[in-house]
Design an enzyme around this catalytic site. Structure first.
Site, short mmCIF file in Angstrom:
data_model
loop_
_atom_site.label_atom_id
_atom_site.label_comp_id
_atom_site.label_asym_id
_atom_site.label_seq_id
_atom_site.Cartn_x
_atom_site.Cartn_y
_atom_site.Cartn_z
N ASN A 9 22.29 -3.11 -10.80
CA ASN A 9 22.94 -3.87 -10.71
C ASN A 9 24.53 -2.87 -11.05
O ASN A 9 24.31 -2.77 -12.15
CB ASN A 9 23.05 -5.07 -11.74
CG ASN A 9 24.37 -5.86 -12.60
OD1 ASN A 9 25.32 -6.15 -11.84
ND2 ASN A 9 23.92 -6.51 -13.48
N LYS A 11 27.40 -3.81 -11.35
CA LYS A 11 28.24 -4.57 -12.26
C LYS A 11 29.47 -4.45 -11.11
O LYS A 11 29.39 -4.75 -10.08
CB LYS A 11 28.72 -3.79 -13.82
CG LYS A 11 26.82 -3.83 -14.20
CD LYS A 11 26.90 -3.41 -15.75
CE LYS A 11 25.84 -3.97 -16.06
NZ LYS A 11 25.72 -4.05 -17.58
N HIS A 94 22.73 -12.77 -16.52
CA HIS A 94 23.30 -11.88 -16.91
C HIS A 94 24.19 -11.75 -18.30
O HIS A 94 24.81 -12.80 -18.31
CB HIS A 94 24.42 -10.52 -16.01
CG HIS A 94 23.96 -8.98 -16.59
ND1 HIS A 94 25.06 -9.37 -17.75
CD2 HIS A 94 23.40 -8.21 -16.41
CE1 HIS A 94 24.26 -7.46 -17.91
NE2 HIS A 94 23.25 -7.58 -16.43
N GLU A 96 26.54 -10.49 -19.60
CA GLU A 96 27.40 -10.47 -19.61
C GLU A 96 28.34 -11.49 -18.55
O GLU A 96 29.80 -12.13 -19.30
CB GLU A 96 28.44 -9.31 -19.05
CG GLU A 96 28.20 -8.13 -19.63
CD GLU A 96 27.04 -6.51 -18.65
OE1 GLU A 96 27.72 -6.86 -17.28
OE2 GLU A 96 26.99 -5.65 -19.17
N GLU A 166 17.15 -9.07 -21.34
CA GLU A 166 17.61 -7.33 -21.40
C GLU A 166 17.77 -7.88 -22.54
O GLU A 166 19.11 -8.60 -23.13
CB GLU A 166 19.10 -7.50 -20.24
CG GLU A 166 18.10 -7.21 -18.33
CD GLU A 166 19.61 -6.68 -18.09
OE1 GLU A 166 19.36 -6.50 -17.06
OE2 GLU A 166 20.93 -7.22 -17.47
N GLY A 172 24.09 -1.01 -21.44
CA GLY A 172 24.94 0.63 -21.58
C GLY A 172 25.29 1.05 -22.94
O GLY A 172 25.84 1.64 -23.07
N SER A 212 19.53 0.16 -20.62
CA SER A 212 19.74 1.85 -20.48
C SER A 212 18.15 2.61 -19.63
O SER A 212 17.96 3.50 -20.43
CB SER A 212 19.95 2.40 -22.08
OG SER A 212 21.13 1.73 -22.62
O1 LIG Z 1 21.60 -5.09 -15.63
C1 LIG Z 1 21.90 -4.17 -16.13
C2 LIG Z 1 21.69 -4.41 -17.41
O2 LIG Z 1 22.28 -4.46 -18.02
C3 LIG Z 1 21.81 -2.79 -17.99
O3 LIG Z 1 22.66 -1.65 -18.14
P1 LIG Z 1 22.39 -0.49 -18.43
O4 LIG Z 1 21.09 0.16 -17.23
O5 LIG Z 1 23.66 0.46 -18.08
O6 LIG Z 1 22.11 -0.36 -19.41
#
Ligand SMILES: O=C[C@H](O)COP(=O)(O)O
Length: 250
Positions: A9, A11, A94, A96, A166, A172, A212
């Site tokens: 993803n 983003k 998600h 976010e 998640e 993140g 992560s």
């Molecule tokens: O969609 C993915 C998640 O929000 C995880 O993000 P990350 O791997 O950067 O922690």
């Protein structure tokens, strides 16, 4: 037997040129079978992504879509158009999108229906905050999100769909849930699906962990019985890192 998924993803990162560079970097190096590799990219990159994925094992995802196919909805993305472009999946719910764009459980449910109607599959995200976890409310929160998201979806459609757990505190932050914490919640979600549907549907639906995930911890997570893959943000951006994730079982 559930085929594992490694889903990136991106983003709101990468432009079409960078998308093409990524595609060039992974060319011919994804597993042909045994693992399903997916990249979710911003809407502006999807034409490049779909063209580059054609004829390769890479599957494609949009990061959002609206629940109407067309109309006066300025700035939204039509699920019908995404299907016509050749997208395979759409990520919905998600944290976010929930936090910054006010996406509600009801929206997510409507989007899931629209995505399935348009021959794509939803990747339905759920997860709790640190406060909810510390208050002992994580399980009820997450199972509530799932129950709302899947309302009215048939067992056959849900069995093909994907759920991504998640925990918000692990996104993140570099702070991964332990593999035991991730397994525990993913198992709870699978039991919830069994209670809402039946054991067969619960056994078929693929449930990912996100937060992560990186090449260094993917094997340990994937070894857990109920975890069928990862929804990966940061570590999906670089071709080498994404390839290491997609080839975790080699
Ligand atoms: O969609 C993915 C998640 O929000 C995880 O993000 P990350 O791997 O950067 O922690």
């Amino acid at each position: 037997m559930r085929t594992p998924i490694i889903a990136g993803n991106w983003k709101m990162n990468k432009n079409p040129k960078e998308t093409q560079e990524f595609l060039d970097g992974i060319k011919g190096k994804l597993p042909e079978s045994g693992v399903e590799a997916i990249i979710g990219a911003p809407a502006i990159d999807l034409t490049t992504l779909v063209a580059g994925a054609e004829g390769t094992p890479l599957k494609t995802a949009a990061e959002n879509s609206y629940f109407e196919d067309a109309g006066a909805f300025t700035g939204e993305t039509s699920p019908k158009a995404l299907d016509e472009m050749g997208l395979d999946y759409v990520i919905i719910g998600h944290s976010e999108r929930r936090q910054y764009f006010g996406e509600t459980d009801e929206d997510i449910n409507k989007k899931a229906h629209a995505i399935l109607k348009n021959n794509m599959l939803p990747i339905i995200c759920c997860g709790e905050t640190l406060e909810q976890r510390e208050a002992g409310k994580a399980e009820s929160w997450v199972t509530g999100q799932i129950e709302n998201a899947v309302k009215g979806i048939s067992a056959a459609d849900l069995a093909k769909s994907v759920i991504a757990y998640e925990p918000i505190w692990a996104i993140g932050t570099g702070k991964t849930a332990t593999s035991d914490q991730a397994q525990e919640m993913v198992h709870v979600i699978r039991e919830k699906i069994a209670s809402l549907y039946d054991a067969d549907t619960a056994d078929k639906v693929r449930i990912l962990y996100g937060g992560s995930v990186k090449p260094a911890n993917v094997k340990e997570l994937m070894a857990k019985e109920d975890i069928d893959g990862g929804l990966v943000g940061g570590a999906s951006m670089d071709p080498e890192s994404f390839l290491a994730l997609a080839n975790f079982n080699k």
